[in-house]
Motif scaffolding. Structure first.
Motif, PDB file in Angstrom:
ATOM      1  N   THR A   7       0.850  -1.192   0.000  1.00 20.79           N
ATOM      2  CA  THR A   7       0.000   0.000   0.000  1.00 20.79           C
ATOM      3  C   THR A   7       0.881   1.235   0.000  1.00 20.79           C
ATOM      4  OG1 THR A   7      -1.652  -1.163   1.334  1.00 20.79           O
ATOM      5  CG2 THR A   7      -1.818   1.232   1.243  1.00 20.79           C
ATOM      6  N   THR A   9       1.107   5.190   0.691  1.00 22.16           N
ATOM      7  CA  THR A   9       0.382   6.236   1.398  1.00 22.16           C
ATOM      8  C   THR A   9       1.001   7.595   1.074  1.00 22.16           C
ATOM      9  OG1 THR A   9       1.772   5.849   3.332  1.00 22.16           O
ATOM     10  CG2 THR A   9      -0.368   4.779   3.303  1.00 22.16           C
ATOM     11  N   GLN A  14      -2.594   8.873   7.136  1.00 24.41           N
ATOM     12  CA  GLN A  14      -3.006   7.673   6.399  1.00 24.41           C
ATOM     13  C   GLN A  14      -2.041   6.508   6.688  1.00 24.41           C
ATOM     14  OE1 GLN A  14      -2.628   8.122   2.174  1.00 24.41           O
ATOM     15  NE2 GLN A  14      -4.025   6.459   1.698  1.00 24.41           N
ATOM     16  N   ALA A  15      -0.743   6.793   6.722  1.00 21.22           N
ATOM     17  CA  ALA A  15       0.247   5.749   6.982  1.00 21.22           C
ATOM     18  C   ALA A  15       0.081   5.179   8.386  1.00 21.22           C
ATOM     19  CB  ALA A  15       1.656   6.322   6.804  1.00 21.22           C
ATOM     20  N   HIS A  17      -2.596   5.316  10.321  1.00 24.70           N
ATOM     21  CA  HIS A  17      -3.878   4.609  10.425  1.00 24.70           C
ATOM     22  C   HIS A  17      -3.774   3.216   9.810  1.00 24.70           C
ATOM     23  CE1 HIS A  17      -8.175   3.880  10.526  1.00 24.70           C
ATOM     24  NE2 HIS A  17      -8.075   3.472   9.269  1.00 24.70           N
ATOM     25  N   THR A  18      -3.125   3.111   8.656  1.00 29.05           N
ATOM     26  CA  THR A  18      -3.038   1.826   7.965  1.00 29.05           C
ATOM     27  C   THR A  18      -2.221   0.822   8.782  1.00 29.05           C
ATOM     28  OG1 THR A  18      -3.138   3.012   5.861  1.00 29.05           O
ATOM     29  CG2 THR A  18      -2.429   0.720   5.771  1.00 29.05           C
ATOM     30  N   ALA A  21      -4.078  -0.163  12.086  1.00 29.07           N
ATOM     31  CA  ALA A  21      -5.297  -0.948  11.869  1.00 29.07           C
ATOM     32  C   ALA A  21      -4.993  -2.392  11.498  1.00 29.07           C
ATOM     33  CB  ALA A  21      -6.143  -0.298  10.763  1.00 29.07           C
ATOM     34  N   GLU A  22      -3.779  -2.646  11.021  1.00 27.50           N
ATOM     35  CA  GLU A  22      -3.422  -3.995  10.561  1.00 27.50           C
ATOM     36  C   GLU A  22      -2.203  -4.481  11.353  1.00 27.50           C
ATOM     37  OE1 GLU A  22      -2.750  -7.348   9.529  1.00 27.50           O
ATOM     38  OE2 GLU A  22      -4.447  -6.533   8.382  1.00 27.50           O
ATOM     39  N   ALA A  25       1.071  -5.232   9.542  1.00 26.95           N
ATOM     40  CA  ALA A  25       1.603  -4.245   8.609  1.00 26.95           C
ATOM     41  C   ALA A  25       2.899  -3.629   9.140  1.00 26.95           C
ATOM     42  CB  ALA A  25       0.572  -3.140   8.359  1.00 26.95           C
ATOM     43  N   GLU A  47       1.655  -6.818   5.206  1.00 29.17           N
ATOM     44  CA  GLU A  47       1.405  -5.640   4.373  1.00 29.17           C
ATOM     45  C   GLU A  47       2.553  -4.656   4.538  1.00 29.17           C
ATOM     46  OE1 GLU A  47      -2.273  -3.697   5.213  1.00 29.17           O
ATOM     47  OE2 GLU A  47      -2.008  -2.197   3.650  1.00 29.17           O
ATOM     48  N   VAL A  49       3.557  -0.816   4.050  1.00 29.08           N
ATOM     49  CA  VAL A  49       2.938   0.494   3.892  1.00 29.08           C
ATOM     50  C   VAL A  49       4.041   1.473   3.485  1.00 29.08           C
ATOM     51  CG1 VAL A  49       1.604   2.291   5.037  1.00 29.08           C
ATOM     52  CG2 VAL A  49       1.200  -0.125   5.602  1.00 29.08           C
TER      53      VAL A  49
END
Ligand SMILES: Cc1cc2nc3c(=O)[nH]c(=O)nc-3n(C[C@H](O)[C@H](O)[C@H](O)COP(=O)(O)OP(=O)(O)OC[C@H]3O[C@@H](n4cnc5c(N)ncnc54)[C@H](O)[C@@H]3O)c2cc1C
Length: 73
Positions: A7, A9, A14-15, A17-18, A21-22, A25, A47, A49
């Motif tokens: 992903t 970002t 955004q980075a 949060h991503t 949330a995972e 990641a 994942e 990021v």
């Protein structure tokens, strides 16, 4: 190397949060350390990021404090 999602970002929010949330990641910056560890299966993120488009490369003086961005080189 295990399969992983990728992903890209463009903002710090955004980075963060991503990644938060995972649980599987990991931030991906230059990849010099992370990719070698992934090839050896020492790190197995589900994942990556990519934060290279996030504006984090600046060095700023704020009052008496120097702030060095996480991508400053
Ligand atoms: C040939 C070689 C020579 C090296 N020589 C030196 C040396 O002389 N001195 C030295 O200090 N290091 C050296 N290193 C180590 C390497 O330069 C450092 O580990 C470097 O900081 C890795 O940065 P990167 O952007 O490639 O990180 P990545 O490989 O992308 O990430 C490394 C780890 O940091 C996490 N991460 C990345 N960005 C962030 C962020 N913004 N916030 C939170 N976590 C983050 C990743 O999730 C990962 O766990 C060397 C590495 C190699 C391969």
């Amino acid at each position: 190397m295990n399969p992983f999602a990728y992903t890209r970002t463009v903002t710090a929010d955004q980075a963060i949060h991503t990644v938060t949330a995972e649980p599987g990641a990991a931030f991906f910056a230059g990849g010099t350390t992370l990719l070698d560890l992934m090839k050896l299966d020492v790190m197995t993120p589900e994942e990556l990021v990519d934060i290279n488009s996030v504006p984090l490369a600046d060095v700023r003086l704020h009052n008496d404090t120097v702030r060095i961005g996480a991508l400053a080189g």
